[in-house]
Design a protein around this motif. Structure first.
Motif, short mmCIF file in Angstrom:
data_model
loop_
_atom_site.label_atom_id
_atom_site.label_comp_id
_atom_site.label_asym_id
_atom_site.label_seq_id
_atom_site.Cartn_x
_atom_site.Cartn_y
_atom_site.Cartn_z
N LEU A 25 -38.14 -9.89 34.75
CA LEU A 25 -39.49 -9.50 34.34
C LEU A 25 -39.83 -8.11 34.86
CD1 LEU A 25 -42.30 -10.04 33.14
CD2 LEU A 25 -42.87 -11.24 35.27
N GLU A 26 -39.48 -7.85 36.10
CA GLU A 26 -39.73 -6.53 36.68
C GLU A 26 -38.99 -5.45 35.88
OE1 GLU A 26 -39.39 -4.08 40.91
OE2 GLU A 26 -38.66 -6.14 40.79
N ARG A 27 -37.73 -5.73 35.54
CA ARG A 27 -36.96 -4.76 34.73
C ARG A 27 -37.61 -4.55 33.37
NH1 ARG A 27 -32.74 -7.65 37.03
NH2 ARG A 27 -32.42 -8.86 35.12
N ALA A 28 -38.08 -5.63 32.76
CA ALA A 28 -38.72 -5.52 31.45
C ALA A 28 -39.98 -4.67 31.53
CB ALA A 28 -39.04 -6.91 30.90
N LEU A 29 -40.75 -4.85 32.58
CA LEU A 29 -41.97 -4.05 32.74
C LEU A 29 -41.63 -2.59 33.05
CD1 LEU A 29 -44.10 -6.60 34.78
CD2 LEU A 29 -44.53 -5.84 32.44
N ASP A 34 -41.09 -4.57 24.90
CA ASP A 34 -42.12 -5.10 24.02
C ASP A 34 -42.93 -6.19 24.72
OD1 ASP A 34 -43.30 -5.44 21.33
OD2 ASP A 34 -42.34 -7.42 21.48
N CYS A 35 -44.21 -6.26 24.41
CA CYS A 35 -45.10 -7.27 25.02
C CYS A 35 -44.59 -8.69 24.79
CB CYS A 35 -46.52 -7.15 24.46
SG CYS A 35 -47.38 -5.67 24.99
N ASN A 36 -44.03 -8.95 23.62
CA ASN A 36 -43.52 -10.30 23.34
C ASN A 36 -42.42 -10.70 24.31
OD1 ASN A 36 -45.28 -10.74 21.19
ND2 ASN A 36 -43.85 -9.85 19.70
N ALA A 37 -41.54 -9.79 24.61
CA ALA A 37 -40.45 -10.09 25.56
C ALA A 37 -41.01 -10.33 26.96
CB ALA A 37 -39.45 -8.94 25.58
N VAL A 38 -42.00 -9.56 27.35
CA VAL A 38 -42.62 -9.72 28.66
C VAL A 38 -43.34 -11.07 28.74
CG1 VAL A 38 -44.43 -8.83 30.21
CG2 VAL A 38 -42.83 -7.24 29.10
N LEU A 39 -44.10 -11.39 27.71
CA LEU A 39 -44.82 -12.67 27.69
C LEU A 39 -43.85 -13.86 27.71
CD1 LEU A 39 -47.63 -11.79 25.14
CD2 LEU A 39 -47.92 -12.28 27.58
N GLN A 40 -42.76 -13.72 26.98
CA GLN A 40 -41.76 -14.79 26.96
C GLN A 40 -41.15 -14.98 28.35
OE1 GLN A 40 -38.57 -14.19 24.17
NE2 GLN A 40 -37.94 -16.32 24.26
N GLN A 41 -40.89 -13.89 29.05
CA GLN A 41 -40.33 -13.98 30.40
C GLN A 41 -41.33 -14.61 31.36
OE1 GLN A 41 -37.11 -13.23 30.97
NE2 GLN A 41 -37.37 -14.08 33.00
#
Length: 90
Positions: A25-29, A34-41
């Protein structure tokens, strides 16, 4: 907490998976995914933490609150409580 000692390796493995999910999640942020990937994580982490919480809570209920001589009624009541907790934690 005998139940956390008996299942220590299993619980630690769960915590390590959660740690890996949090790092993802930290890497994604950081990489502005994309917000969808962050929300999914975030949802995956929440599910993993809830699963860990349920496992420890169930062990606590079974080992500490239901100690003593088992009876059919106590066992049925215990299963009712655990089922309700599992349903609530979903």
């Amino acid at each position: 907490m005998a139940h956390t000692i008996k299942g220590k390796n299993k619980l630690i493995a769960r915590v390590r998976r959660i740690k890996g999910q949090a790092e993802a999640l930290e890497r994604a942020l950081t990489s502005e995914e994309d917000c969808n990937a962050v929300l999914q994580q975030i949802a995956a982490i929440r599910g993993a933490v809830n699963g860990l919480m349920m496992e420890v809570l169930e062990g606590h209920v079974r080992d500490h609150l239901a100690s003593g001589e088992p009876t059919p009624q106590r066992d049925a009541d215990l299963e009712t409580v655990v089922t309700a907790l599992r349903s609530y934690m979903k």
